[in-house]
Design a protein around this motif. Structure first.
Motif, PDB file in Angstrom:
ATOM      1  N   UNK A 257      19.109   1.840   3.302  1.00  2.87           N
ATOM      2  CA  UNK A 257      18.178   3.207   3.453  1.00  2.87           C
ATOM      3  C   UNK A 257      16.575   2.688   3.942  1.00  2.87           C
ATOM      4  N   UNK A 258      16.061   3.447   4.333  1.00  2.00           N
ATOM      5  CA  UNK A 258      14.568   3.634   4.727  1.00  2.00           C
ATOM      6  C   UNK A 258      13.724   3.453   3.209  1.00  2.00           C
ATOM      7  N   UNK A 259      12.795   2.540   3.102  1.00  4.60           N
ATOM      8  CA  UNK A 259      12.024   2.705   2.012  1.00  4.60           C
ATOM      9  C   UNK A 259      11.659   3.976   1.439  1.00  4.60           C
ATOM     10  N   UNK A 260      11.077   4.855   2.337  1.00  4.38           N
ATOM     11  CA  UNK A 260      10.574   6.057   1.941  1.00  4.38           C
ATOM     12  C   UNK A 260      11.787   6.901   1.279  1.00  4.38           C
ATOM     13  N   UNK A 261      12.864   6.884   1.891  1.00  7.15           N
ATOM     14  CA  UNK A 261      13.946   7.546   1.188  1.00  7.15           C
ATOM     15  C   UNK A 261      14.370   7.158  -0.049  1.00  7.15           C
ATOM     16  N   UNK A 262      14.219   5.793  -0.554  1.00  8.62           N
ATOM     17  CA  UNK A 262      14.495   5.380  -1.786  1.00  8.62           C
ATOM     18  C   UNK A 262      13.385   5.700  -2.721  1.00  8.62           C
ATOM     19  N   UNK A 263      12.264   5.702  -2.145  1.00  6.41           N
ATOM     20  CA  UNK A 263      10.990   6.118  -3.154  1.00  6.41           C
ATOM     21  C   UNK A 263      11.279   7.826  -3.459  1.00  6.41           C
ATOM     22  N   UNK A 264      11.617   8.358  -2.395  1.00  2.01           N
ATOM     23  CA  UNK A 264      11.680   9.960  -2.454  1.00  2.01           C
ATOM     24  C   UNK A 264      13.030  10.138  -3.695  1.00  2.01           C
TER      25      UNK A 264
ATOM     26  N   UNK B 211       0.862  -1.274   0.010  1.00  2.00           N
ATOM     27  CA  UNK B 211       0.075  -0.094  -0.064  1.00  2.00           C
ATOM     28  C   UNK B 211       0.869   1.230   0.043  1.00  2.00           C
ATOM     29  N   UNK B 212       0.604   2.073  -1.036  1.00  4.86           N
ATOM     30  CA  UNK B 212       1.393   3.361  -1.049  1.00  4.86           C
ATOM     31  C   UNK B 212       0.790   4.602  -0.763  1.00  4.86           C
ATOM     32  N   UNK B 213       1.155   5.607   0.352  1.00  2.00           N
ATOM     33  CA  UNK B 213       0.456   6.748   0.620  1.00  2.00           C
ATOM     34  C   UNK B 213       0.599   7.777  -0.614  1.00  2.00           C
ATOM     35  N   UNK B 214      -0.412   7.642  -1.568  1.00  2.00           N
ATOM     36  CA  UNK B 214      -0.165   8.535  -2.766  1.00  2.00           C
ATOM     37  C   UNK B 214      -0.353  10.073  -2.239  1.00  2.00           C
ATOM     38  N   UNK B 215      -0.836  10.522  -1.349  1.00  2.00           N
ATOM     39  CA  UNK B 215      -0.966  11.860  -0.936  1.00  2.00           C
ATOM     40  C   UNK B 215       0.329  12.385  -0.582  1.00  2.00           C
TER      41      UNK B 215
ATOM     42  N   UNK C  31       5.436  11.552 -17.285  1.00  2.27           N
ATOM     43  CA  UNK C  31       5.089  10.448 -16.678  1.00  2.27           C
ATOM     44  C   UNK C  31       6.199   9.715 -16.079  1.00  2.27           C
ATOM     45  N   UNK C  32       6.200   9.402 -14.617  1.00  2.00           N
ATOM     46  CA  UNK C  32       7.128   8.476 -14.255  1.00  2.00           C
ATOM     47  C   UNK C  32       6.604   7.189 -13.619  1.00  2.00           C
ATOM     48  N   UNK C  33       7.303   5.993 -13.926  1.00  2.00           N
ATOM     49  CA  UNK C  33       6.783   4.750 -13.546  1.00  2.00           C
ATOM     50  C   UNK C  33       8.130   4.284 -12.372  1.00  2.00           C
ATOM     51  N   UNK C  34       7.553   3.786 -11.198  1.00  2.08           N
ATOM     52  CA  UNK C  34       8.552   3.387 -10.128  1.00  2.08           C
ATOM     53  C   UNK C  34       8.159   1.925  -9.706  1.00  2.08           C
ATOM     54  N   UNK C  35       9.273   0.942  -9.906  1.00  2.00           N
ATOM     55  CA  UNK C  35       8.881  -0.309  -9.262  1.00  2.00           C
ATOM     56  C   UNK C  35       9.104  -0.386  -7.823  1.00  2.00           C
ATOM     57  N   UNK C  36       7.929  -0.720  -7.178  1.00  2.00           N
ATOM     58  CA  UNK C  36       7.860  -0.694  -5.688  1.00  2.00           C
ATOM     59  C   UNK C  36       8.739  -1.865  -5.337  1.00  2.00           C
ATOM     60  N   UNK C  37       8.758  -3.053  -6.107  1.00  2.00           N
ATOM     61  CA  UNK C  37       9.577  -4.097  -5.557  1.00  2.00           C
ATOM     62  C   UNK C  37      10.964  -3.740  -5.767  1.00  2.00           C
ATOM     63  N   UNK C  38      11.463  -3.175  -6.771  1.00  2.00           N
ATOM     64  CA  UNK C  38      12.839  -2.887  -6.842  1.00  2.00           C
ATOM     65  C   UNK C  38      13.291  -1.710  -6.027  1.00  2.00           C
ATOM     66  N   UNK C  39      12.511  -0.854  -5.658  1.00  2.00           N
ATOM     67  CA  UNK C  39      12.760   0.009  -4.411  1.00  2.00           C
ATOM     68  C   UNK C  39      12.900  -0.455  -3.068  1.00  2.00           C
ATOM     69  N   UNK C  40      12.178  -1.615  -2.939  1.00  2.00           N
ATOM     70  CA  UNK C  40      12.159  -2.293  -1.703  1.00  2.00           C
ATOM     71  C   UNK C  40      13.742  -2.918  -1.656  1.00  2.00           C
ATOM     72  N   UNK C  41      14.066  -3.615  -2.663  1.00  3.49           N
ATOM     73  CA  UNK C  41      15.240  -4.137  -2.598  1.00  3.49           C
ATOM     74  C   UNK C  41      16.645  -3.389  -2.574  1.00  3.49           C
TER      75      UNK C  41
END
Length: 141
Positions: free
Chosen positions: A99-106, A12-16, A82-92
């Motif tokens: 890093x924290x997951x949120x830092x990687x997503x940022x 689950x991703x906090x879109x806002x 548009x930007x596409x981000x792989x959540x699985x790749x970000x986790x790994x």
């Protein structure tokens, strides 16, 4: 305006939260009056996108799709693309780099936005990398 959509089921991703972050990142880049769409996708979908658009049959962490010209031949100035981000790749990657997951997503959002703004780390002698590092510090990621 930033639109964020979650097109994967793994997490689950906090879109806002990411919408607000991306708006701040665009402001820091100097493009606060422009918009983009960010899609969180699965590794499988990212591999399909990478194959279709880059001819590379493996997954990646982030892909950027600049808006380009509209039907009248004008360069899009409001919507960057548009930007596409792989959540699985970000986790790994977060685990791999400690890093924290949120830092990687940022970091991936910022990286993708810089590409939408025309930066290319493969051809700019480090300009994008230096700017990205400065913006990471400014944005706290």
């Amino acid at each position: 305006m930033i639109e964020v959509v979650n097109r994967q089921r793994r997490r689950k991703m906090p879109n806002e939260k990411w919408r607000v972050f991306a708006a701040k990142a665009l402001q820091a880049i100097g493009r606060g009056n422009q918009s983009a769409t960010i899609a969180f996708v699965s590794d499988r979908r990212m591999r399909e996108l990478n194959r279709s658009f880059r001819g590379i049959g493996k997954t990646t962490d982030v892909l950027s799709f600049p808006a380009g010209e509209d039907e009248f031949g004008q360069t899009a100035t409001i919507n960057l693309g548009d930007i596409a981000i792989s959540v699985e790749r970000a986790e790994s990657q977060a685990a791999e780099y400690g890093l924290k997951f949120d830092s990687e997503i940022g970091q991936l959002i910022l990286h993708g936005l810089l590409h939408l703004c025309g930066y290319d780390h493969e051809a700019d002698n480090g300009e994008m990398d230096r700017l990205e590092l400065r913006l990471r510090r400014r944005l706290g990621i």
